[in-house]
Structures are given as C-alpha cells and as structure tokens.
Write an enzyme that holds these catalytic residues in place. Structure first.
Site, PDB file in Angstrom:
ATOM      1  N   GLN A 237       0.824  -1.205   0.000  1.00 14.46           N
ATOM      2  CA  GLN A 237       0.000   0.000   0.000  1.00 14.46           C
ATOM      3  C   GLN A 237       0.863   1.262   0.000  1.00 14.46           C
ATOM      4  OE1 GLN A 237      -3.148  -1.940   3.024  1.00 14.46           O
ATOM      5  NE2 GLN A 237      -3.692   0.151   2.508  1.00 14.46           N
ATOM      6  N   ARG A 384      -9.455  -0.175   7.097  1.00 17.33           N
ATOM      7  CA  ARG A 384     -10.355   0.737   6.387  1.00 17.33           C
ATOM      8  C   ARG A 384     -10.791   1.901   7.272  1.00 17.33           C
ATOM      9  NH1 ARG A 384     -14.320  -1.283   1.814  1.00 17.33           N
ATOM     10  NH2 ARG A 384     -14.772   0.660   0.807  1.00 17.33           N
ATOM     11  N   CYS A 385      -9.800   2.520   7.910  1.00 16.92           N
ATOM     12  CA  CYS A 385     -10.096   3.745   8.635  1.00 16.92           C
ATOM     13  C   CYS A 385      -8.783   4.494   8.762  1.00 16.92           C
ATOM     14  CB  CYS A 385     -10.656   3.467  10.017  1.00 16.92           C
ATOM     15  SG  CYS A 385      -9.495   2.703  11.137  1.00 16.92           S
ATOM     16  N   GLU A 760     -13.178   5.290   3.752  1.00 16.35           N
ATOM     17  CA  GLU A 760     -13.198   4.642   5.049  1.00 16.35           C
ATOM     18  C   GLU A 760     -14.377   5.070   5.911  1.00 16.35           C
ATOM     19  OE1 GLU A 760      -9.247   5.840   5.983  1.00 16.35           O
ATOM     20  OE2 GLU A 760      -8.389   4.018   5.136  1.00 16.35           O
TER      21      GLU A 760
END
Lengths: 806, 277
Positions: A237, A384-385, A760
C-alpha cells in the site's frame, strides 16, 4: 466546426470530469480476469518460499533441524534466524518504532509466528519442506489478556527489551508495557467529572479483527546479480516507503531497488507494513540468484499479518442534567500482540484516537492510551479507517448512547444538542485537532427525516408492547451514529512515518496530441484511482478523462509518495493532482496568449480551452495548446507541457456522516435481520458519485461483518480460533444488507478542490451504527453495554441475562 | 494449504475401487465430491497416499423411486437431488434440507453419499437420513450389506462402514402421503454448518425427529418421536434435549446451543404440523 456548436455544458460533459459517475476504467480488465496481481507474476527460474510457523503462542525454540527438509526433492534452502543474523536481518524495525523478529530468534511470541523459511522450486516442494522441518520447542506461560499482561508477575514476553525503561514513545513502566500516550487536560477533565450533574461510565471494547483483503499479502523478489539491482513486486500500500525501508535495513542503495505494486486485491491497512515474508524473499533471491515468490495462504494471512483494533476503552462522560456534555475522559488499554507493528504516524502511537470527542462540542477532555504486549499476532493497523479513528468513533458513539440512557433522553436529541455548530468551524477540539469544516445539524435532520425517525420510534414502541404481551419474540433496534473522521495524513510538520513526511505527489505530462499520462505516489487497491484522478485532471485542464493514462506503484517511474491508506489519497495526492494540473494550466495560458497574440491576462479558461476575454470566437483548445507546446519556439517558455506537485496538506480533512440502521432481533436465537440501513456521507466535493456509492457499500459491509460476527479470537493458550473463513465471518451476498446512500456537501476549505476522502467513512460510521441498533433493541430492558461482535450467541446472552427467556 | 503428494486413482467400476482399497489399506480413501476430504488433506490432517475418485463409476449415480422406496446413488450431488422433481414430490423433506446445505457451488460437487459416509457431525444429511429411517448399502470384498442410518454413526468420523467398504446407495422409505415435514436450521451464514438443525416428520401413525451438529453423531430420539406422535410437543423437546450433547465452539457455549436446539426443534415441529394433511 463541431467545437463551435457545442455549448460549454456539452463540452464539459465530454470531459467526464469531477461530479461524473464515470465507469471505472479498471473494471475492463478486472471483469475479464485480466488483472495482474503478484501471484500472476511468473519469471524464469522463479522459486517459491514458505514458512514454518510456530504452533505455540509462547515458547522457547530449542533447536531447528533442517536436514530432512533439505532432503526433500526441490527444496534448495531453509533459512533460520541464525542465517539472517550475520546480515543483521533476523530482526527488522516496525513502522511503530519497535522491532520485530523476521524469524524466531530463540523464542516465539504468537501462534503462527515465522520460524524458518523454506525455499524450493515450486510451492508443492516448499510445503513438503515446511512439513519436514523439525523444531523443538519448550512452551512458556502464555498471556493473552492485556490487563493480566500488566500484572507484576506476568510472563516476560520481550526478553530483548530487558532493562529498557525508555521506549519509542516515552517511558515503559512494566516489562510488557510499550508506551503511554496522553492527550488533553487531565486535571481539568477530572474536575469537571467531579462536579458534573451526571456522569456515565462504561468500558467499551472494540474487539480484535482483521482486514482480510481478498488477495493475501505476497511478493516476488528478484536480485539481478549483474546489474546489482533488486526488483521487488509486492502487495504494498506504500511502495515508496517500502523501498526506503528496504534500503535502510538491507544496505542496498535506494537507487538499486525498484519496488512495484501491481494490481492489488484490497488492502484495508493489512498491506501497509513490512512483513518477514518480504525480507526472507529478498534474502533468498540474493542467496540463490533467482527470483523468489512468497504468497500467504488464507490461514497465514489471518494468523500472522496485521490485525486491527483490540482496544479496551474505559470512558467517562459528564453532562448537565439537560444533556449538555461538559467533559470526556478515556483510558484505553491497547493490545498490540507480541510486537508493536502498528502503522501510525511516528508521533501518534495510538493513531488519531484523540478524535474521540467525535462530532460534539466537548469543552474539556482527557485521553490516555497504554500499549501492551501479549502473546498474539502483531499489528494494530487501520482497517479501512484512518489511524484508530474507527475505535474513537465507536467509543464516542457508544458513550453518547450510554449517556442518553443515564439521562433518560432520546439519543438523537442528545446528539443534536451537543453537535459542533456550523458557525464554530474551524473548530478547535479539546484534544488538539482543528476540524476544518462541517454542518452536522443539516446532515442529522436530513437523515432523521429520510428514515422517518419519529414513525420508527412509534413502531418500535408498538413492537415492544406486542413483545410484552407475548405476541412476538422479535424486537426492533434503531441504531444511530453521527461520526466525524480525521483523514488525509498529513501535514509534514506533525505527520511522518519512520521520518518520511506524509506529503504526496502527482506528475502530469501532456502529450503533443493532447492526451496525457499522470503518475502518483499513491497506489490503488480497488479504490479506482485511475478513474477518479483522471477526472480531477479533466476538470482542471480540460482534456477528456478518457485521454488520460494514470500510473501508480512503480518507484522507478512514479513520484515519491507515502501511499494509500487512512483515506489519504484524495485529500493529499488528489490535492497534488489538482495543483500539478493548475501548473499546467498556467503554462497553457501563456502558450494560448502567445498563439492568440494577446497578453496572458487577456485570455481566460473555459472548460477545455482558453478564450480571449470578450471575444469567445477567438480561442485555443487544450489540444491545440498541447501541440504548440511541442513545436513552437515561444519566447521565455520552455518546450513541453508537464508539471509535478508535491503536496504538503495544511491540515487534515474531516469527513462526516449520519447513519441510521433498523434491525429486527430474534430474542430466542440471537439472529438478526437488517431491515434498512441509511448512510448519509459528507465527503466534501464529490469526484465520482458512483465510486462513492460503491465505497459506502463496501465499507458498510465490512462494518456489518465487524459489528455482527467478525473477530480474531484466541483461547487462553494463545491458540488462534478463527484462522479460516468457517469461523472468521465475511458476509456473502446473502448476508449483506441493502443500503440507502445519501449525501450533503461541505467542501474542505483548505483542499484545492474541496474533497475530503470517503473510502473509510462507511467502516468508521457503520460499526457503531449496527452495534447501537443491537443495544437499542434491548434498552427498554436495561441493557447499557454489551461488547461486539454481536453474533448469535452473544445477542442470545444479552436476552438471557436480561431474563427474556423465561 | 497444500496436500502432501498422493496417487490419484479413477476406477471405472466398484470392484476395481475395492481392489485398490484392499491393496493400500488405510493409506487409501475414496473421494466423492471432495468437500470434506480435500480440505483435510490440504491442512495435512488427512495424510493419504492413494485417493480413489468415484466419479467414473456409473453404478453410483442415479435416483429411482419404486415400490415405496427412493434409492439415491451415493454419487448423486446435492444439486441433482434438489433438481429431481419426482423426489421432491415424494420426499419434500430431502429437498428442503439440501437447499440449506452450503451454497450452490458446493452443491454442484458435494454428494449425498459423501455427506452421509464421512461421519462429520456437522453434515446435514446424516440426521436427515435417521429421521427418514434410511438404509445405507455398503459394498465390499465380502459382498453387499445394508445398515440402517440410525445404526450407522458411532462417533465423529467413525461409522459402521469398514475401511474396505464403499457406501453405494441410500434407500429411503417414501413417507405416507400427507406426512408433515420440516427441516429447520440455524446457521451463522451461508455455507456454515448448523448451530442447530432439526428434521421432523409427523404422519398419521407416527413421528420421527432427528437433530444435527449437537453431538458427536447425529441425534435421533425414539422417545422424542413417540412423544411427538402423541401430540406431546414439550415431551418431544425434553426428550431431545436429554439426548443431545453439544460442545462449545465459535458458534457459542453449551447453554446457548441447548436453548437454540429447543427453539429450532419447536419451529420445525410447528412447520411440520402446519404441512400435515
């Protein structure tokens, strides 16, 4: 001429710029099975690596016998810590300032830990080799409870840290203690709590779970011994950061390392960190002179690569008897597992947990987070935050509900009277953030009206009466959430990872015929960057999005950036994209003016061209300007038309949203059915509404999984109980709720295009929303707090404990 | 998640399959749909040198209904079972249960024979077959024999089938017309084993009740059936609760499973009674 008959609106539509639900250009290859993922990479002579993993959660490694494994046909080498030690690679730094064993160095600290690395001609031989390695363990006392880990006589997990009283984030006060992080005003908060009309106190646990991308982590390392150049393909990522870290720990000069992130099948934070598999594959390629591939199995992924959450949040919230919140106190015990391998900005060992005052105007607050080692897998990534934002949102949205119970108030009303008001922005929070913008009341009223909130409450009350009369065994729960995120890390003045400032970048080159290529420092894992970033450029420069190629993920070609996680791509790289485009537009203006023989100030931009002010029939299209930039000798202007921008954001962005869930709960079986889920998101300027809707659906589905069943669980011996998809809940289409999406638009005042990031938000907002729905169903019977995941037996247990089964 | 090496055999007839079994003893296993055995091999929890694929044996396929008995070839897939209209008309309970097994992809491959023969307490078909009073036909070197489903299951993964026998067909008495039926199953998600599942038949002259994944074998209780036949629903539930022995797992603790077992059984009974003609 076609141009002359098209209206500006028609020309604008042709560009497919911002605001257009342009179809995802990536999907042409994905829907045809033509994606190119790490496991699709096949090189001549490529070998495969696989790990021997620890069956114990805490044990001394007495000996490793590799003889039988080396005799397996196809097995070429077995690496252990002893082989890596001379290279200084048996341990590696984590992104959190800790260090982590690459291969077991004398002991193991969690079940599934990497013990030895088998290199073979193919994955079948590698698996046989793994089975043939004999490891002699002596088991040690296991601690999986972070509170027991802090007992004075708790087992010592990290013997390598013996005597170290100073950690990466300040003093350590116990052998299993990692850090204490304090924010806010402790004394003032405690004074408010002591004098408040009402104080609600509760322990809110956000359980351990896992990002579980569909594609597991993996890499292919290829050392070219002739050129001395290492190429590393991987599920990264943050490819540029991986290159820098790889250079720092391996000693290979950074220009001799090329990191490539090909297509990535979801990341969700799981693919931010550096894993032993990468290090071992690089070493194996250097040793063998051949490319080496390592790809995790599903069990490897769930057991060893980064988990998420595992925060025990003790909260106290003070209010007047009318419901005006006067203070917030939080102490968090953070279970980090055997190594602190969180991926947070350096100065934030608990991420942005200090956004835990949420959407509310809370005058005083205090937060302390204690990081603790246990015999569990390392991680603590932002699933996902943005960093720990979902934990913060869950905490405050539960505390609001707990306070509403204490005050005997409607939780929607309690939120309404405590929201930060529109005119208070930019708003300084008690825990140190400057919220850039927001209009919470408008969003809240829109959401309540959309679902018919008052009618829902009436229906719920009627159902409750029917339940009490014995006519039904199903209750209705109404889950409310108003969340505020903090994303787009971040300003270099306070955000770095391993010393790398968290700016991001974009480089745009316009070709002579008016098409373009743009390269960014981010990397899409499914977000659709090739679609949306082209839309930004299309609107800013006036060339069609369909004529723009977008590349990311190759460190030899893309500009340096910190990658994609924490909803930072649009806030940071999206801003860089707009800024680079504006540089091109500024140069294009000079070229247009030259071609039109007027002064620079006498032309103005009009969708896809520069026109002479007051003489719209005199213009040069961007296509004409592009060609001119390559063939005209313009005094004082260099040939070519390209620009690069490295964008250091002045502030974070603060997306927010209002979510409402209606759930039916079967009191006898603990089963539930989501009747409706309404999600209003305000992510500022909306670049591609279709992609936003897809992001909301995906994130809310992950949130549904987390709230209603997904967990990483260990028994007391540290055995991993959820290492397969039998027990680790991932919803299928059958379980996935139906979502209704909605929006308001409050642009970020400091972002070039006003965008805030949205990928997110739905995970952050939906988890408390689903959980609050469960709690709300049982509120009339006295339930205050029950920990997630709300799977069947835990919901059944709520009803059982409340005496609803007699 | 890669199995150790093995030899793959694909015999064309039963006798050849049994010959291979005899030649290799406990190093050999037959595979039907593979949805239980192959994951165990990938986890290296089943270590086999010889895998005998039964796919090519035509005698193991087919569904026939004659003289009050439905006969299912062991290699009948769950999908074929669901799609067979005659079978659905004769024994609607079978179809109702099969539709609650796994997901369509698994049902295209998973077989009835594999489901009943493996002895996995999580499988739905064993309890169902006990409820229906099915018999299993076993073929071995000594010839053919039949074992009642109610006598077949000894412990988890241990059955009355010897290692050298192959389960070839399932014979199910067709319930009298008008018999009430239901298969009720609680599960966490599509594809999951039951938290609790109940198969119920209620006819004019008797009742039969079996439950799944609540003990190390399927649980058929004669006492529960007798109570239900006499109209004593609570007696039926009490008898079944006395017969099950659930274990704690990620689905929940024992008290929860017992509670849910009773709830699911009552729901199945209600549904079966409503369908009884």
């Amino acid at each position: 001429m076609k141009d002359e008959v098209q209206s500006p609106e028609e020309r604008s539509a042709t560009l497919k710029g911002m605001g257009c639900s342009r179809k995802r250009v990536e999907d042409v290859r994905f829907t045809q099975g033509r994606g190119n993922y790490v496991d699709d990479i096949k090189l001549d002579g490529m070998l495969t690596g696989d790990f021997v993993r620890s069956p114990y959660a805490h044990a001394r490694v007495l000996s490793i016998d590799t003889e039988a494994a080396l005799a397996v046909p196809g097995v070429l080498a077995v690496l252990t810590a002893k082989d890596l030690e001379p290279l200084g690679l048996h341990w590696m730094p984590t992104l959190a300032g800790d260090k982590q064993m690459v291969l077991a160095d004398g002991k193991v600290l969690f079940q599934g830990q990497e013990v030895a690395y088998v290199v073979a001609t193919d994955r079948y031989a590698a698996a046989d080799g793994v089975a043939a390695v004999e490891v002699d363990y002596e088991d040690l006392p296991v601690v999986t409870d972070p509170f027991k880990a802090m007992d004075p006589d708790a087992p010592v997990l990290r013997e390598d840290l013996a005597g170290q009283t100073e950690g990466a984030h300040g003093p350590r006060r116990h052998h299993n203690h990692i850090f204490t992080w304090e924010q806010g005003d402790k004394a003032a908060t405690e004074a408010v709590l002591a004098e408040a009309d009402v104080v609600a106190e509760e322990m809110v646990y956000y359980h351990r779970t896992h990002p579980m991308p569909l594609e597991t982590c993996g890499c292919v390392a290829s050392m070219d011994k002739v050129t001395g150049k290492l190429t590393l393909w991987g599920t990264f990522q943050a490819p540029h950061a991986v290159r820098t870290v790889a250079s720092l720990i391996s000693g290979i000069a950074e220009h001799n390392i090329r990191v490539i992130s090909p297509d990535i099948g979801g990341g969700f934070g799981n693919k931010v960190g550096v894993y032993p598999g990468y290090v071992c594959s690089i070493v194996a390629s250097i040793v063998t002179g051949k490319p080496v591939k390592w790809v995790e199995s599903r069990m490897d992924n769930l057991m060893s690569t980064a988990f998420a959450r595992d925060y025990w949040m003790q909260g106290k919230i003070a209010a007047t008897k009318e419901g005006r919140i006067t203070g917030l106190w939080c102490h968090t015990t953070a279970d980090h597992g055997g190594f602190d391998a969180c991926a947070d900005p350096t100065k934030f060992p608990a991420g942005f947990m200090n956004i835990c005052t949420g959407s509310y105007d809370i005058p005083v607050a205090y937060l302390a987070v204690d990081g603790v080692y246990t015999n569990k897998a390392p991680g603590g990534v932002a699933y996902r935050c943005s960093f720990r934002v979902t934990e913060a949102a869950y905490f405050i949205e539960r505390m609001i509900e707990v306070l509403a119970i204490k005050l005997n108030m409607d939780a929607a009303e309690l939120r309404r009277i405590n929201f930060i008001r529109k005119e208070q922005f930019p708003y300084q929070s008690a825990l140190g953030w400057e919220y850039d913008s927001g209009d919470y009341h408008t969003a809240w009223e829109k959401a309540l009206n959309a679902v018919g909130y008052d009618g829902l409450r009436r229906e719920q009350a009627e159902r409750l009466e029917a339940f009490k009369r014995g006519e039904t065994r199903k209750l209705i729960g109404i889950g409310l959430t108003h969340f505020t995120e903090i994303v787009g890390a971040g300003p270099v003045k306070n955000c770095d990872i391993l010393g790398l400032g968290m700016f991001d970048s974009c480089e745009i080159r316009i070709h002579p015929t008016g098409s373009a290529i743009a390269r960014l420092g981010t990397i899409s894992q499914g977000q659709g960057h090739a679609t949306t970033f082209a839309q930004i450029i299309a609107s800013e420069i006036g060339i069609p999005a369909d004529d723009i190629t977008l590349e990311e993920g190759d460190t030899d070609t893309a500009p340096y950036g910190l990658g994609t996680y924490g909803s930072r791509s649009t806030p940071v790289a999206g801003a860089a994209t707009a800024m680079a485009a504006r540089k091109i537009r500024a140069k294009a203006q000079m070229i247009a003016a030259y071609l039109l023989e007027v002064h620079d100030d006498d032309v103005e931009f009009d969708v896809d061209r520069f026109v002479v002010k007051g003489a719209p029939e005199r213009f040069k299209t961007m296509k004409e300007i592009a060609f001119a930039s390559y063939n005209q000798a313009i005094p004082g202007v260099e040939p070519g038309l390209e620009a690069v921008s490295y964008y250091d954001p002045p502030n974070m962005t603060y997306p927010f949203g209002a979510y409402i869930c209606v759930m039916e709960i079967d009191v006898d079986t603990g089963e539930h059915a989501v009747r409706s889920f309404y999600a209003l998101d305000d992510c500022g300027t909306r670049i591609n509404p279709m992609i936003i809707e897809g992001q909301v659906h995906g994130g809310a589905t992950e949130g549904y999984a987390i709230a209603m069943g997904q967990e990483i669980a260990y028994d007391e011996m540290g055995n991993h109980k959820t290492a397969t998809l039998m027990d680790f809940f991932v919803p299928t289409a059958w379980e996935t709720p139906h979502y209704t999406t909605d929006f308001t638009v409050t642009p970020s005042p400091h972002h070039p295009i006003g965008a805030k990031g949205v990928g997110e938000s739905p995970n952050v907002g939906s988890v408390p929303c689903f959980s609050n729905a469960v709690h709300d169903a049982f509120r009339p019977f006295g339930l205050v707090q029950s920990h997630m995941p709300h799977d069947h037996w835990r919901i059944w247990k709520i009803a059982e404990d409340l005496g609803l089964h007699v | 998640m890669i199995p150790a090496g093995f030899e793959y055999h694909r015999p064309a007839d039963l006798a050849s399959a049994v010959d291979i079994l005899r030649a290799h003893g406990d190093e050999a296993r037959v595979v039907a749909g593979g949805h239980s055995l192959i994951p165990m091999m990938k986890l290296r929890m089943a270590d086999l040198r010889h895998l005998i694929d039964l796919q090519a044996i035509g005698a193991l396929k087919g569904i026939t209904i004659a003289e009050g008995t439905a006969t299912l070839g062991a290699m009948t897939t769950q999908h074929e079972l669901i799609e067979n209209a005659d079978l659905a008309a004769a024994i609607p309970l079978l179809r109702e249960a099969a539709l609650q097994i796994a997901d369509p992809q698994v049902r295209y491959m998973g077989t009835v024979g594999g489901n009943v023969a493996n002895g996995d307490p999580g499988n739905d078909m064993p309890g169902l077959m006990q409820c229906l009073d099915a018999r299993f036909e076993l073929y071995g070197a000594e010839g053919t024999r039949q074992v009642a489903a109610r006598d077949f299951y000894e412990a988890a993964y241990f059955t009355a089938r010897s290692d050298l026998e192959i389960l070839t067909k399932i014979l199910i008495p067709v319930p009298a017309s008008g018999t009430g039926y239901a298969y009720a199953k609680q599960k966490r998600k599509i594809g999951d084993y039951a938290t609790a599942a109940a198969a119920v038949l209620i006819g004019s002259d008797g009742a039969s009740v079996a439950m799944t994944n609540l003990s190390d074998t399927p649980v058929w209780s004669e006492e529960a059936g007798t109570a239900l036949a006499s109209g004593d629903i609570e007696g039926c539930v009490a008898a079944m609760l006395a017969a099950i022995d659930p274990q704690e797992d990620m689905r929940g603790p024992i008290a929860f499973k017992k509670h849910v077992a009773a709830v699911i059984l009552r729901r199945a009974i209600d549904s079966a009674l409503s369908r009884r003609a």
